[in-house]
Design an enzyme around this catalytic site. Structure first.
Site, PDB file in Angstrom:
ATOM      1  N   LYS A   1     -20.399   0.689  27.402  1.00  0.00           N
ATOM      2  CA  LYS A   1     -20.756   1.097  28.823  1.00  0.00           C
ATOM      3  C   LYS A   1     -19.715   0.641  29.664  1.00  0.00           C
ATOM      4  CE  LYS A   1     -21.176  -3.246  30.255  1.00  0.00           C
ATOM      5  NZ  LYS A   1     -20.313  -3.984  31.308  1.00  0.00           N
TER       6      LYS A   1
ATOM      7  N   ASP B   1     -26.911  -7.264  28.361  1.00  0.00           N
ATOM      8  CA  ASP B   1     -26.485  -6.005  28.413  1.00  0.00           C
ATOM      9  C   ASP B   1     -26.998  -5.095  26.977  1.00  0.00           C
ATOM     10  OD1 ASP B   1     -25.024  -6.373  30.489  1.00  0.00           O
ATOM     11  OD2 ASP B   1     -23.252  -6.558  29.527  1.00  0.00           O
TER      12      ASP B   1
HETATM   13  P1  ATP Z   1     -19.748  -7.687  28.468  1.00  0.00           P
HETATM   14  O1  ATP Z   1     -19.125  -6.532  29.078  1.00  0.00           O
HETATM   15  O2  ATP Z   1     -21.016  -7.517  28.076  1.00  0.00           O
HETATM   16  O3  ATP Z   1     -19.304  -8.951  29.141  1.00  0.00           O
HETATM   17  P2  ATP Z   1     -17.290  -7.681  26.679  1.00  0.00           P
HETATM   18  O4  ATP Z   1     -17.253  -6.235  26.460  1.00  0.00           O
HETATM   19  O5  ATP Z   1     -16.499  -8.064  27.839  1.00  0.00           O
HETATM   20  O6  ATP Z   1     -18.835  -8.104  27.060  1.00  0.00           O
HETATM   21  P3  ATP Z   1     -17.399  -8.308  23.827  1.00  0.00           P
HETATM   22  O7  ATP Z   1     -16.455  -7.315  23.280  1.00  0.00           O
HETATM   23  O8  ATP Z   1     -18.988  -8.217  23.735  1.00  0.00           O
HETATM   24  O9  ATP Z   1     -17.091  -8.595  25.544  1.00  0.00           O
HETATM   25  O10 ATP Z   1     -17.128  -9.666  23.351  1.00  0.00           O
HETATM   26  C1  ATP Z   1     -17.170 -11.070  24.026  1.00  0.00           C
HETATM   27  C2  ATP Z   1     -17.050 -12.123  23.033  1.00  0.00           C
HETATM   28  O11 ATP Z   1     -18.087 -12.133  22.121  1.00  0.00           O
HETATM   29  C3  ATP Z   1     -15.911 -11.835  21.898  1.00  0.00           C
HETATM   30  O12 ATP Z   1     -14.619 -12.586  22.562  1.00  0.00           O
HETATM   31  C4  ATP Z   1     -16.347 -12.554  20.714  1.00  0.00           C
HETATM   32  O13 ATP Z   1     -15.965 -13.743  20.501  1.00  0.00           O
HETATM   33  C5  ATP Z   1     -17.754 -12.360  20.750  1.00  0.00           C
HETATM   34  N1  ATP Z   1     -18.550 -11.571  19.965  1.00  0.00           N
HETATM   35  C6  ATP Z   1     -19.598 -11.847  19.263  1.00  0.00           C
HETATM   36  N2  ATP Z   1     -20.325 -10.771  18.675  1.00  0.00           N
HETATM   37  C7  ATP Z   1     -19.299  -9.756  18.783  1.00  0.00           C
HETATM   38  C8  ATP Z   1     -19.169  -8.301  18.290  1.00  0.00           C
HETATM   39  N3  ATP Z   1     -20.202  -7.938  17.371  1.00  0.00           N
HETATM   40  N4  ATP Z   1     -18.188  -7.644  18.773  1.00  0.00           N
HETATM   41  C9  ATP Z   1     -17.111  -8.201  19.590  1.00  0.00           C
HETATM   42  N5  ATP Z   1     -17.239  -9.396  19.988  1.00  0.00           N
HETATM   43  C10 ATP Z   1     -18.171 -10.426  19.554  1.00  0.00           C
END
Ligand code: ATP
Length: 308
Positions: free
Chosen positions: A10, A139
């Site tokens: 997203k 989310d």
């Molecule tokens: P958001 O936009 O919802 O805040 P994000 O995209 O910034 O999230 P994610 O890629 O979801 O961040 O990852 C945040 C942290 O979650 C990562 O640093 C990792 O340690 C942990 N994590 C747990 N499960 C997963 C997964 N399936 N894929 C990626 N990261 C994961």
């Protein structure tokens, strides 16, 4: 037998952030927009418990222990149905930048819910899947829903929004991630520093922008570009000043709109055609202001089981 689910990332075309509440959360007015850049999660028989593997350029940054959101989703679904210790292997094909502000972990959780539901023949009603998704993270419900939707509260109260046409985006991926809680803390700190106060008595509860909602129905990327807003952008730029150069490079190379995606550090650019998106991605990579840049489009549907 295995089941593969494809799930979108997203971008927030509006991210309005209210003041800090007593419970530590912020009220949000969050317009989620699902894009074709996405992950795939395959669920298949395992030996004991929930095991994980991951492939893709950022696979090394994905935790393969119990903290992985996809594993938590599988265990939550099993517990909800009273299944004893589930034996399942989840394989994640990761294209969504990790810790990039595109809800990649949440997407994998939504995909794992659907994949395990189909693998175990549970036929869980959609409303129950939504509730389980909300329990996993604010989310996650949107990754099930897809399209464009307004998220209220912490983001988990979702209302699908009407949208016309398809929009062409480019996502510029930075080196290293940003922690979402750290970006919210920086947002509060910047508000304090500016003398605005940071609590929910100081900052009004945000509302969806009527101009943005109207722009979404025009099919015109320039109209949408003019209404893009992200209240977390100053905080992401404060923590990662180099992002200003990425945004400027995209704008100089012809993007019609630019903003930080969610809590960053991924930057999102709107263009007016698929060709323009491909050219912009190449220009961004050549600019040296990002690690990679991906052209894509949206809106696209939420998590779905792939045929086969
Ligand atoms: P958001 O936009 O919802 O805040 P994000 O995209 O910034 O999230 P994610 O890629 O979801 O961040 O990852 C945040 C942290 O979650 C990562 O640093 C990792 O340690 C942990 N994590 C747990 N499960 C997963 C997964 N399936 N894929 C990626 N990261 C994961």
């Amino acid at each position: 037998m295995t089941v593969t689910v494809r799930v979108p990332a997203k971008v927030n075309v509006q991210l309005g952030v209210g003041g800090l509440r007593a419970d530590g959360f912020h009220d949000l007015a969050n317009v989620f927009f699902a894009v074709a850049l996405g992950d795939e999660v395959t669920a298949g028989p395992g030996t004991a418990g929930v095991t994980l593997s991951c492939e893709g350029p950022d696979a090394g940054q994905v935790p393969l222990d119990d903290s992985n959101l996809a594993a938590r989703a599988a265990r939550l679904l099993a517990a909800h149905h009273g299944l004893a210790e589930p034996a399942v292997h989840l394989h994640i094909r990761k294209a969504i930048p990790v810790a990039g502000g595109m809800a990649g972990g949440s997407a994998d959780a939504a995909a794992a819910l659907l994949a395990c539901d189909a693998l175990w023949g549970l036929d869980t009603p959609a409303a129950t899947l939504h509730d389980l998704a909300a329990e996993l993270g604010s989310d996650v419900p949107f990754a099930l829903l897809g399209g464009v939707a307004l998220g209220r509260g912490r983001g988990e109260l979702l209302e699908p929004l009407p949208v016309t046409g398809s929009y062409h985006w480019v996502f510029a991926v930075a080196d290293g991630g940003l922690s979402t809680p750290a970006v919210f803390r920086e947002c509060d700190r910047l508000r304090e520093e500016a003398g605005l106060g940071a609590t929910d008595t100081d900052i009004p509860t945000p509302d969806a922008s009527p101009a943005l909602l109207a722009a979404l129905t025009t099919g015109d990327p320039k109209a949408l570009a003019e209404t893009l807003t992200n209240d977390l952008q100053p905080a992401a730029l404060s923590l990662r000043p180099a992002l200003a150069a990425t945004l400027a490079a995209g704008t100089a190379a012809g993007a019609v709109g630019a903003l930080v995606s969610g809590s960053g550090p991924t930057c999102a650019f709107l263009t007016d055609s698929a060709e323009a998106a491909a050219a912009l991605a190449a220009a961004l990579e050549a600019s040296g202001t990002c690690r990679t840049a991906h052209p894509t489009y949206g809106p696209v549907p939420g998590a779905a089981v792939l045929p086969g």
